[in-house]
Design a protein around this motif. Structure first.
Motif, PDB file in Angstrom:
ATOM      1  N   SER A 193       0.818  -1.214   0.000  1.00 47.54           N
ATOM      2  CA  SER A 193       0.000   0.000   0.000  1.00 47.54           C
ATOM      3  C   SER A 193       0.848   1.258   0.000  1.00 47.54           C
ATOM      4  O   SER A 193       0.320   2.362  -0.092  1.00 47.54           O
ATOM      5  CB  SER A 193      -0.928   0.003   1.218  1.00 47.54           C
ATOM      6  N   VAL A 194       2.160   1.081   0.084  1.00 47.86           N
ATOM      7  CA  VAL A 194       3.076   2.215   0.082  1.00 47.86           C
ATOM      8  C   VAL A 194       3.808   2.260  -1.250  1.00 47.86           C
ATOM      9  O   VAL A 194       4.273   1.228  -1.748  1.00 47.86           O
ATOM     10  CB  VAL A 194       4.100   2.108   1.243  1.00 47.86           C
ATOM     11  N   GLN A 195       3.903   3.453  -1.821  1.00 49.64           N
ATOM     12  CA  GLN A 195       4.546   3.606  -3.120  1.00 49.64           C
ATOM     13  C   GLN A 195       6.003   3.153  -3.063  1.00 49.64           C
ATOM     14  O   GLN A 195       6.739   3.484  -2.143  1.00 49.64           O
ATOM     15  CB  GLN A 195       4.483   5.076  -3.553  1.00 49.64           C
ATOM     16  N   GLY A 196       6.416   2.395  -4.080  1.00 49.40           N
ATOM     17  CA  GLY A 196       7.813   2.011  -4.210  1.00 49.40           C
ATOM     18  C   GLY A 196       8.150   0.732  -3.486  1.00 49.40           C
ATOM     19  O   GLY A 196       7.404   0.231  -2.652  1.00 49.40           O
ATOM     20  N   ASN A 198      10.089  -3.339  -3.552  1.00 50.68           N
ATOM     21  CA  ASN A 198       9.804  -4.650  -4.135  1.00 50.68           C
ATOM     22  C   ASN A 198       9.862  -5.713  -3.048  1.00 50.68           C
ATOM     23  O   ASN A 198      10.760  -5.697  -2.201  1.00 50.68           O
ATOM     24  CB  ASN A 198      10.821  -5.001  -5.222  1.00 50.68           C
ATOM     25  N   ASN A 611      -5.365  -5.862  -8.526  1.00 49.35           N
ATOM     26  CA  ASN A 611      -4.422  -5.365  -7.527  1.00 49.35           C
ATOM     27  C   ASN A 611      -5.130  -4.310  -6.676  1.00 49.35           C
ATOM     28  O   ASN A 611      -5.330  -3.181  -7.121  1.00 49.35           O
ATOM     29  CB  ASN A 611      -3.203  -4.760  -8.222  1.00 49.35           C
ATOM     30  N   ALA A 614      -3.574  -0.683  -6.247  1.00 45.39           N
ATOM     31  CA  ALA A 614      -3.215   0.113  -7.422  1.00 45.39           C
ATOM     32  C   ALA A 614      -3.433   1.597  -7.160  1.00 45.39           C
ATOM     33  O   ALA A 614      -4.470   2.005  -6.618  1.00 45.39           O
ATOM     34  CB  ALA A 614      -4.027  -0.338  -8.626  1.00 45.39           C
ATOM     35  N   ARG A 615      -2.460   2.376  -7.569  1.00 47.31           N
ATOM     36  CA  ARG A 615      -2.567   3.833  -7.441  1.00 47.31           C
ATOM     37  C   ARG A 615      -2.699   4.518  -8.799  1.00 47.31           C
ATOM     38  O   ARG A 615      -2.829   5.735  -8.862  1.00 47.31           O
ATOM     39  CB  ARG A 615      -1.332   4.366  -6.709  1.00 47.31           C
ATOM     40  N   ALA A 616      -2.632   3.723  -9.850  1.00 50.35           N
ATOM     41  CA  ALA A 616      -2.803   4.252 -11.203  1.00 50.35           C
ATOM     42  C   ALA A 616      -3.470   3.175 -12.044  1.00 50.35           C
ATOM     43  O   ALA A 616      -3.424   1.987 -11.719  1.00 50.35           O
ATOM     44  CB  ALA A 616      -1.448   4.645 -11.805  1.00 50.35           C
ATOM     45  N   GLU A 619      -1.650   0.043 -13.009  1.00 49.01           N
ATOM     46  CA  GLU A 619      -1.295  -0.909 -11.959  1.00 49.01           C
ATOM     47  C   GLU A 619      -2.465  -1.793 -11.546  1.00 49.01           C
ATOM     48  O   GLU A 619      -2.295  -2.697 -10.727  1.00 49.01           O
ATOM     49  CB  GLU A 619      -0.791  -0.153 -10.716  1.00 49.01           C
TER      50      GLU A 619
END
Length: 897
Positions: A193-196, A198, A611, A614-616, A619
Motif C-alpha cells: 500500500s506504500v509507493q515504491g 519490491n 491489484n 493500485a494507485r494508477a 497498476e
C-alpha cells in the motif's frame, strides 16, 4: 480463472516406426483411472545417466534421459527405489524430491558424487510472491525457501549463511555466475500500500522464471517421474549455462559447468532436527529448506553439457539472408553452425516473419531483401515475372499440434485408484475438428466470461470449458473423474499472433469437416452447445453480417467484443481500471515455440489479477501467477519441434470428414507425419504439396506441414546461387539425419521422404545452373529435359526422358516410410514406399509460359542468426547481424519484456 487470496518427444514416448491410432466408440467409455495414459517420460538418449543416492537413499536411482547437447528444453527425470510420498499436512508431508538447476565446479563435498555448492542453485522462488501461496498444494514451512536457520533455533549457526537481523532468518545467499551475490531474497518491510519498493529482491530469477520443482512425489511402487525445463544463460543469466561467461583467475572466460541437483526429503522427524518443527514433526511435515546442511548432504548431482549458445560463425563475413515462417526455424538453427564452420560458406541468417511477408520480400526485388524464403504455400503464380522463374525445394516435414500440460486433479468423489494419480500428467488426448473449432471460437463460456458472466444468451447450455463438454468426454472419458482448476485456460488455446500459412491450414482443416462446418454454421451439437455468433459462418447469424471463414482466415482472431469494465476506485474515483477484453483474458503468444514454453511452465502472463493497492490505472491488473503444482491445465497451438523441445504431450487428431460412430485418431509422430505427406496434393504449383484435409490416406496426421524454400535464381549472382544451393544440399542431405547434435535434424521433424529428397536434389542443381529463357520466344510449352526413360525422375527436373514431359501429380509421390498402424478397434494399414533416382542432368530453362507448373525446385532456407533462445533479429533492417547457434534458437528471446 484461478482463484487465490488476492494482494507432452510428443508426450509419451512416441513410436518412431508406428502410427499411434485409437478407434473410439460413438458413446463415451466407462471412465477408469489412468485411461488417458500416465507415462509422459521422454525417450532415452545416448547421454542418459542414472545415479544412485547414498546412505539411507542408496536404493534411490535417478535417471535423466538427456544430459548432453542440451538447449533450453525439457528433460525427463525418472526414479525408482524411493519411499512413497507421505501426505499431510497437504500433499507433501514427507518423502518427496526437490529438483533444481545449478552452476559451478565440484565443491569437493561428496567424493562419490561431484556437484556444485548450494549457493549456486536456482531455488526458493516458487513462493516468492507477497501473501504466499495457498496451503496444502506445496511443501510447507521453509521448504520453499532459502532460509536455512533462524537465530532462535537450536541449530543456529551464523556461519552457514547471512543473518537478517530484522527477522532472525539466516539466508543462504545466491551467487550468480557473474560473481554477484544476493544475500536476502525478500524484503520483510515491503508494504504494497506504500509507493515504491519490491517484495522480491533477487534479480536473477523469480516466481515466473524459476525452473525449480518444489515437490515431486513418489508413488506406492517407489517410482516417480517429472519433466524438468533446463535453461541456458539466455533464460537464466545467473546460471550462464552454455555461455562463455564464468570469469577465471587470469581474467579469461569459460563456459560454466551446470548441473541438475535432486534433494531427496526424508521423514519429517529427520528433516526438522534442530528446529521448532522437530517436536510434533508429523503435524508440520518437512518444514526445512533443501539447502540446509542436514538436507543438502544427501543431494544427488548430475552434470549437464549444453550446445554452445555463442555463435561459432565469423561475424566479419557477409551473411546469406533468408526469411520465412516459424516451422523451419528449429531446423535452420541446428544446421547453421555446421555450415559456417566448414571454411567456405558464409554465415546464414534466418529472420522469422509471416509467410505472406516472406513471399512479398522475395518478389519485391528490393535491395537487401532475402534471396530465399521458406514458406508452406507458394507465391501466387500470377505475381511471378516469367523471365525469372520460381524454384521450390522441400526443406522440412513437421506438423502443427495441440500441445498440452495437464496434471490430474481428481474430483473429490473419484475412486481411490484415481486419487492415487493426483498430480500425474495426462499423456493422451483425442480431438476432432469440431472440438478444435470450439477452442478457437471463444464458444466455451470461460472464454468470454471475463471476471464474471458476460451476459450473453447464446452461452446458455454451453459448457464452461472443454473438460465439461460431453463432446470431449466421449473421446476422453477419464476427464469425467477430473476437475479443471483454471476454467480460463481450458476454454481456449494459447494462440500465436499474426497471419501465417499455419493458421490458414488449421482453419482449412476445421472448415473441411462436415460436423465442424455445420456447427460453425449454426447447428447445435448433440448436447446443445452453440457457436459464438461472432464466428458463425452464416452471414445472417453473424452480428457483423459477414460470414466467418470466407475468405479462409490466416489468423486466429479473438472476435468476441465483450470487455469487462471494473468500477472506478481511489480518492474520488480517480483510478479507472482499463477494460479487460478477449486478448487480455487469453493473450496471444509470440509464436509457436513461445506457446509451447508458455504451456510447459503453465504461465501465460495474463494481466487479469485485481491489484487492490493500485494507485494508477496501469497498476490495476497484475499478472496471473503460474498455475499451481498439481493443478496445471493448459493447451496451445504449437508445432511438433517445439512440442518435442519442451516435452509437451500432443493430441491425436481425427481426419476431417471422419464423423462416423467410431473414429480414428492419429498422433503427430514420425510415421504420422510421413503418412501425412502422402496425403497432400499439389494445387497452384505442381512442385509444392499443400494440405488435403479430407484425403483418406492411411495413418496420415491431419495437420502435417511441409515447408519449401522458394528462390528466383536468375535474380541472383553466381556466388549467391552457389551458396544458397549449398545450404539446400546440406539441409536436405546431412541435415535430414535425426539427432541431438548441431547440424542434425531436431526432434519433432520427420526426415524428408525419398520423393521430396529427390526433388530437393534437383532443385539445388537448378539453383546453380538455371539459364534465362530466350527473350524472343513465346512458346507455351515446358520442354522436358533430355534424359533416360519417361516418367518422374527420369532425365530432367521431374520431367520425362527424351519424349516426355510426363509430370505425375505430386500427391502420388511415394514416401520412404511404411508406418505400422496400431489401433484399438481399428485395422492396420500401410503406406506405399519407393525411391526416386537422383537427377544428374544439367538444368537448362527452355521457353515457358506455364511457369506455375515449373519443374524446377529450389533450395531452401538460408541462414540463421539465432541465439540459444533464438533471438529473433530483423535481418532486413541492417546489412549484418550476429549469427548465433543452438537448436533452441526459437522464440525464447522474445519472452523477456
Amino acid at each position: 480463472m484461478r482463484r487465490f487470496p488476492s494482494p507432452g518427444w510428443f508426450g509419451a514416448p512416441l513410436a518412431i516406426l508406428g502410427i499411434a491410432l485409437l478407434m473410439v466408440p460413438p458413446a463415451a467409455a466407462v471412465p477408469t483411472a489412468g485411461q488417458q495414459g500416465t507415462d509422459t517420460s521422454l525417450p532415452a538418449t545416448p547421454s542418459a545417466v542414472t545415479v544412485n543416492g547414498r546412505g539411507q537413499y542408496a536404493n534411490l536411482a535417478i535417471t535423466v534421459n538427456q544430459t548432453a547437447s542440451l538447449t533450453n528444453q525439457a528433460v525427463s527425470i525418472t526414479w525408482t527405489g524411493g519411499v512413497p510420498t507421505v501426505a499431510g499436512p497437504g500433499r507433501f508431508g514427507a518423502q518427496y524430491l526437490q529438483i533444481m538447476q545449478c552452476w559451478g565446479d565440484d565443491d569437493g563435498s561428496v567424493a562419490g558424487n561431484p556437484g556444485p555448492p548450494p549457493e549456486q542453485c536456482v531455488q526458493g522462488a516458487v513462493a516468492g510472491t507477497y501473501g504466499g501461496l495457498p496451503g496444502g498444494l506445496y511443501p510447507s514451512g521453509f521448504a520453499l525457501s532459502r532460509v536455512i536457520s533462524r537465530s532462535d533455533w537450536a541449530n543456529f549457526d551464523p556461519a552457514v549463511g547471512v543473518l537478517d537481523t530484522r527477522t532472525t532468518n539466516v539466508w543462504l545467499p545466491f551467487r550468480s555466475v557473474t560473481g554477484e551475490k544476493v544475500d536476502v531474497q525478500t524484503d520483510p518491510t515491503f508494504n504494497p500500500s506504500v509507493q515504491g519498493g519490491n517484495f522480491w529482491l533477487n534479480p536473477f530469477y523469480n516466481i515466473i522464471t524459476t525452473n525449480e520443482i518444489a515437490g515431486a512425489t513418489t508413488g506406492l511402487d517407489g517410482k516417480g517421474a517429472e519433466l524438468f525445463e533446463v535453461q541456458t544463460g539466455v533464460q537464466s543469466s545467473g546460471l550462464g549455462c552454455g555461455q562463455r561467461v564464468q570469469t577465471l583467475a587470469d581474467g579469461s572466460k569459460k563456459v560454466p559447468q551446470c548441473w541438475i541437483v535432486i534433494v531427496p526429503r526424508g521423514s519429517a522427524i529427520e528433516e526438522n532436527v534442530g528446529t521448532p518443527f522437530a517436536e510434533g514433526a508429523e503435524q508440520f511435515g518437512v518444514a526445512t529448506s533443501p539447502l540446509a546442511p542436514t538436507s543438502w548432504q544427501h543431494r544427488i548431482a548430475i552434470p549437464l553439457s549444453f550446445n554452445p549458445v555463442d555463435s561459432p560463425c565469423d561475424l566479419a563475413d557477409e551473411e546469406r539472408r533468408l526469411s520465412g515462417g516459424e516451422l523451419a526455424l528449429a531446423a535452420v538453427a541446428s544446421w547453421q553452425p555446421l555450415l559456417c564452420t566448414g571454411g567456405t560458406l558464409p554465415p546464414y541468417s534466418y529472420a522469422p516473419v509471416s509467410d505472406a511477408a516472406a513471399r512479398q520480400q522475395l518478389t519485391s526485388g528490393a535491395e537487401g531483401a532475402p534471396g530465399m524464403v521458406v514458406v508452406q504455400r507458394p507465391v501466387d503464380p500470377t505475381a511471378i515475372d516469367p523471365s525469372s522463374p520460381m524454384v521450390y525445394s522441400p526443406i522440412s516435414v513437421s506438423g502443427l499440434a495441440i500441445g498440452f500440460n495437464i496434471e490430474r486433479n481428481p474430483r473429490t468423489d473419484a475412486p481411490a485408484d484415481e486419487q492415487q494419480l493426483a498430480g500425474v500428467r495426462v499423456a493422451e488426448m483425442n480431438l476432432t475438428p469440431r472440438l478444435l473449432a470450439k477452442l478457437l471460437t471463444q464458444s466455451y463460456t470461460g472464454a468470454v466470461d471475463i471476471q464474471g458472466p458476460a451476459g450473453y444468451t447464446w452461452t446458455t447450455g454451453n459448457p464452461a470449458h472443454m473438460g465439461l463438454d460431453p463432446d470431449f468426454l466421449r473421446f476422453n472419458p477419464e476427464f469425467e473423474l477430473l476437475q479443471i482448476a483454471d476454467t480460463r485456460t481450458f476454454a481456449g488455446l494459447q494462440l500465436p499472433a499474426g497471419n501465417s500459412d499455419a493458421a490458414a491450414q488449421v482453419w482449412e482443416y476445421v472448415l473441411a469437416d462436415p460436423e465442424a462446418k455445420a456447427w460453425l454454421g449454426g447447428a447445435v451439437d448433440e448436447w446443445g452447445m452453440k457457436v459464438n455468433p461472432q464466428y458463425s459462418t452464416s452471414a445472417s447469424s453473424n452480428p457483423t453480417g459477414i460470414a466467418f471463414g470466407s475468405p479462409l482466415p490466416s489468423t486466429f482472431p479473438k472476435s468476441d467484443p465483450y470487455c469487462f469494465q471494473g468500477p472506478a476506485r481511489g480518492d474520488g474515483g480517480a483510478v479507472v481500471p482499463p477494460a479487460l477484453c478477449g486478448t487480455d483474458w487469453m493473450p496471444y503468444t509470440r509464436g509457436l515455440a513461445d506457446g509451447a514454453r508458455v504451456v510447459r511452465v503453465a504461465a501465460d502472463g495474463a494481466r487479469i489479477v485485481d491489484n487492490p493497492f493500485a494507485r494508477a490505472a496501469s497498476e490495476v491488473w497484475a499478472r496471473e501467477l503460474p498455475q499451481f503444482l498439481g493443478r496445471r491445465g493448459m493447451l496451445a497451438l504449437t508445432d511438433t519441434p517445439s512440442a518435442a523441445q519442451y516435452g509437451l504431450q500432443t493430441a491425436r487428431l481425427s481426419r476431417a470428414g471422419d464423423n462416423g460412430a467410431g473414429r480414428t485418431f492419429v498422433a503427430p509422430d514420425t510415421a504420422g507425419l510421413t503418412a501425412g505427406v502422402a496425403s497432400m496434393k499439389a494445387k497452384a504449383v505442381s512442385t509444392v504439396l499443400e494440405p488435403a484435409p479430407t484425403a483418406q490416406a492411411a495413418g496420415a496426421y491431419p495437420l502435417t506441414a511441409v515447408t519449401y524454400a522458394a528462390i528466383q535464381p536468375l535474380r541472383l549472382d553466381a556466388t549467391a546461387r552457389s551458396e544458397y544451393a549449398a545450404f539446400v544440399e546440406y539441409a536436405t542431405g546431412p541435415g535430414q539425419v535425426p539427432g541431438l547434435e548441431l547440424g542434425q535434424l531436431p526432434r519433432g521433424y520427420a526426415p524428408l521422404p525419398a520423393a521430396l529428397a529427390a526433388q530437393a536434389t534437383a532443385a539445388s542443381k537448378s539453383i546453380r545452373t538455371m539459364v534465362a529463357p530466350p527473350t524472343t520466344t513465346t512458346t507455351t510449352t515446358v520442354v522436358s529435359q533430355p534424359g533416360g526413360g519417361g516418367g518422374f525422375g527420369g532425365g530432367g527436373d521431374f520431367g520425362g526422358g527424351g519424349g516426355g514431359g510426363f509430370e505425375p501429380p505430386l500427391d502420388t509421390l511415394p514416401v520412404d516410410t511404411t508406418p505400422t498402424a496400431t489401433t484399438v478397434e481399428a485395422t492396420s494399414t500401410t503406406v506405399a514406399t519407393g525411391e526416386e533416382p537422383e537427377d544428374t542432368t544439367p538444368t537448362v530453362l527452355t521457353p515457358v509460359l506455364d511457369l506455375t507448373r515449373s519443374r524446377y525446385a529450389i533450395p531452401g532456407i538460408g541462414a540463421l542468426a539465432l541465439g540459444s533462445a533464438l533471438g529473433v533479429l530483423e535481418i532486413t533492417k541492417r546489412p549484418r547481424r550476429m549469427a548465433t547457434s543452438g537448436p533452441n534458437a526459437d522464440a525464447d528471446a522474445m519472452e523477456s519484456e
